[in-house]
Scaffold this active site. Structure first.
Site, PDB file in Angstrom:
ATOM      1  N   LYS A   1      -8.461  -2.143 -12.345  1.00 47.11           N
ATOM      2  CA  LYS A   1      -8.590  -3.304 -11.462  1.00 47.11           C
ATOM      3  C   LYS A   1      -9.514  -4.372 -12.063  1.00 47.11           C
ATOM      4  CE  LYS A   1      -6.821  -1.250  -7.374  1.00 47.11           C
ATOM      5  NZ  LYS A   1      -6.592   0.137  -7.824  1.00 47.11           N
TER       6      LYS A   1
HETATM    7  C1  PLP Z   1      -5.347   0.765  -7.753  1.00 40.40           C
HETATM    8  C2  PLP Z   1      -5.053   1.903  -8.669  1.00 40.40           C
HETATM    9  C3  PLP Z   1      -3.736   2.363  -8.906  1.00 40.40           C
HETATM   10  C4  PLP Z   1      -2.532   1.778  -8.180  1.00 40.40           C
HETATM   11  O1  PLP Z   1      -2.232   0.465  -8.583  1.00 40.40           O
HETATM   12  P1  PLP Z   1      -1.280  -0.496  -7.676  1.00 40.40           P
HETATM   13  O2  PLP Z   1      -1.367  -1.817  -8.309  1.00 40.40           O
HETATM   14  O3  PLP Z   1      -1.864  -0.445  -6.306  1.00 40.40           O
HETATM   15  O4  PLP Z   1       0.097   0.097  -7.715  1.00 40.40           O
HETATM   16  C5  PLP Z   1      -3.539   3.393  -9.808  1.00 40.40           C
HETATM   17  N1  PLP Z   1      -4.586   3.985 -10.439  1.00 40.40           N
HETATM   18  C6  PLP Z   1      -5.863   3.583 -10.245  1.00 40.40           C
HETATM   19  C7  PLP Z   1      -6.960   4.296 -10.952  1.00 40.40           C
HETATM   20  C8  PLP Z   1      -6.148   2.523  -9.357  1.00 40.40           C
HETATM   21  O5  PLP Z   1      -7.436   2.139  -9.171  1.00 40.40           O
END
Ligand code: PLP
Length: 474
Positions: free
Chosen positions: A120
């Site tokens: 993120k």
């Molecule tokens: C947020 C997240 C996801 C999922 O991603 P999306 O964009 O919501 O599909 C997968 N793995 C981790 C470690 C995350 O923080």
């Protein structure tokens, strides 16, 4: 470039106008009116560019109301080896998203070298700089309100800490996050970061955010903004690393590659869909879910059936039963028929489901090249162990989910790139269970859990939260 709502009843807006808000005012999501498309010559010229140069090529097509020099400066400030500094041994931090090759044709893309060790940070760090820039221009102020069950809150706080004009109010449940995740957020001492620990569960935190955001007068008076995963700038910024990975894994633009993406809210894989719409030669996008498999069910059957209950799993960042970005993809699949989208989501929002087989829409899925699969806890533990034993690489349970499902869809001659969405240090319980070792964490974070914490423990009470925002807002 104009942005239009998937539900067709909100005004067309420019990028900067959709940046700070969440949903369009007709309840839809903003998408580009038409996707910009790179020609073969342009794609050829992009091979060999570094991350910042690629980010400018891609984002300047999607953001055309910020002067190019300013956009370039924002990108250059964000995508540095200093910000994405937790590269592992053997990775070059200058790559920003280094590509690790497990064996010929099988790769892992490191997306979690940023400050909170999860992917993120790739978009959120850019968003922090973008928000600050826009607020500076307008002499505005923004109070970001959010709820988190883990990675989103820390990524948002690290991106917004110390930023002029921005305060963050992040609600998190008293129990449920790992100690590492709690410490990442609560150890921040910046005045503009407010951790509200709610005596309740994550759903209550999210309900409070919804209640405050639905109070339009409060929202306007106190300049409440959002950074949740439907934010278009986040999706746009994530599409850049698909380009970076493609060029790193191929020799010529005649080749195509497949990506396997651990998915929850469909944000990451939506960015892949957009990269493909912009002309990137992607063969398959592989949607990998955990036991919360609403997306896997859709891509196998054409039926989208959000569940009333979310299961708690060992890949908690994917514990989502309604994929908020999914509407962007279905809008394209339905030939951008906003009327259709309104009908489909009316059903979903009243607790129902939809089936795209009835009118033949699901037959188009082949054209979009999205396939899917899911994993359970035992699969993830097995994958962590196997990848460690065979390739000497440690992966976290989310990444393991993507590798497990990716391998099921691997095709000869097509490089497979599995997205690494978090570092193993964040989810040490699963690593111990799988291979009996303590994952190494960056030296600077060695004593994270021992640092003093700054948090406000509160009841799940909308009025009290509003009062807190009024007293503390910037
Ligand atoms: C947020 C997240 C996801 C999922 O991603 P999306 O964009 O919501 O599909 C997968 N793995 C981790 C470690 C995350 O923080």
């Amino acid at each position: 470039m104009n942005y239009i709502s998937t539900r067709g009843r909100a005004p067309q807006l420019r990028f900067s106008e959709i940046l700070l808000g969440g949903l369009a005012n007709d309840g839809g999501l903003y998408v580009p009116e038409v996707y910009p498309r790179f020609s073969a010559d342009e794609l050829a010229a992009m091979r060999g560019m570094n991350y910042r140069e690629l980010a400018f090529e891609v984002l300047s097509r999607l953001i055309d109301d910020i002067p190019h020099d300013d956009l370039r400066a924002l990108i250059d400030k964000t995508y540095t080896a200093e910000v994405y500094r937790y590269a592992n041994p053997g990775e070059n931090a200058e790559d920003i998203t280094p590509l690790k090759t497990l064996e010929p044709g099988l790769h892992v893309l490191a997306l979690s070298n940023g400050p909170t060790l999860a992917f993120k940070d790739m978009a959120m760090q850019f968003l922090g700089n973008l928000f600050e820039y826009v607020l500076d221009k307008t002499h505005g102020e923004l109070n970001i309100l959010g709820a988190t069950s883990g990675d989103t809150g820390s990524a948002a706080e690290y991106a917004m800490r110390g930023k002029r004009g921005i305060s963050v109010f992040m609600l998190s449940p008293e129990h449920g996050m790992t100690r590492f995740q709690q410490a990442q957020m609560y150890a921040l001492q910046d005045d503009n970061i407010h951790n509200l620990v709610i005596r309740g569960v994550f759903d209550q935190c999210q309900d409070i955010v919804k209640a405050v955001s639905n109070d339009l007068e409060f929202k306007a008076t106190h300049r409440i903004g959002a950074v949740n995963s439907i934010n278009w700038a986040r999706v746009a910024a994530q599409s850049v690393y698909y380009f970076k990975a493609y060029f790193a894994a191929t020799h010529s633009n005649d080749q195509s590659v497949s990506f396997s993406v651990p998915s929850g809210n469909f944000g990451n894989v939506c960015a892949g869909h957009i990269a493909r719409q912009m002309g990137l030669p992607i063969n398959k996008l592989i949607v990998a879910t955990n036991e919360n498999d609403v997306l896997d069910e859709f891509f196998k059957t054409g039926v989208y059936r959000p569940r009333p209950q979310t299961k708690h799993t060992s890949s908690p960042s994917m514990d989502i039963s309604k994929a908020s970005n999914f509407e962007r993809f279905i809008f394209d699949m339905a030939d951008r028929d906003a009327e259709k989208i309104r009908t489909l989501w009316e059903a979903v929002e009243s607790g129902g489901s939809f089936d795209l087989n009835a009118d033949g829409l699901f037959d188009k899925i082949a054209h979009y090249g999205i396939v899917s699969g899911s994993s359970n806890h035992a699969n993830r533990i097995d994958t962590i162990r196997t990848v460690y034993e065979v390739y000497g690489t440690m992966v976290d349970p989310h990444t393991a989910d993507g590798i497990k499902v990716g391998l099921e869809h691997r095709e000869p001659g097509v490089p497979l790139i599995c997205m690494e969405t978090a570092q193993p240090a964040k989810f040490d319980d699963s690593i111990r269970e799988a291979i009996g070792i303590e994952p190494v964490r960056p030296a600077e974070l060695a004593d994270l859990e021992k640092l003093p914490q700054r948090k406000h423990v509160m009841d799940a009470d909308v009025k009290a939260i509003k009062q807190f925002i009024i007293e503390q807002a910037g």
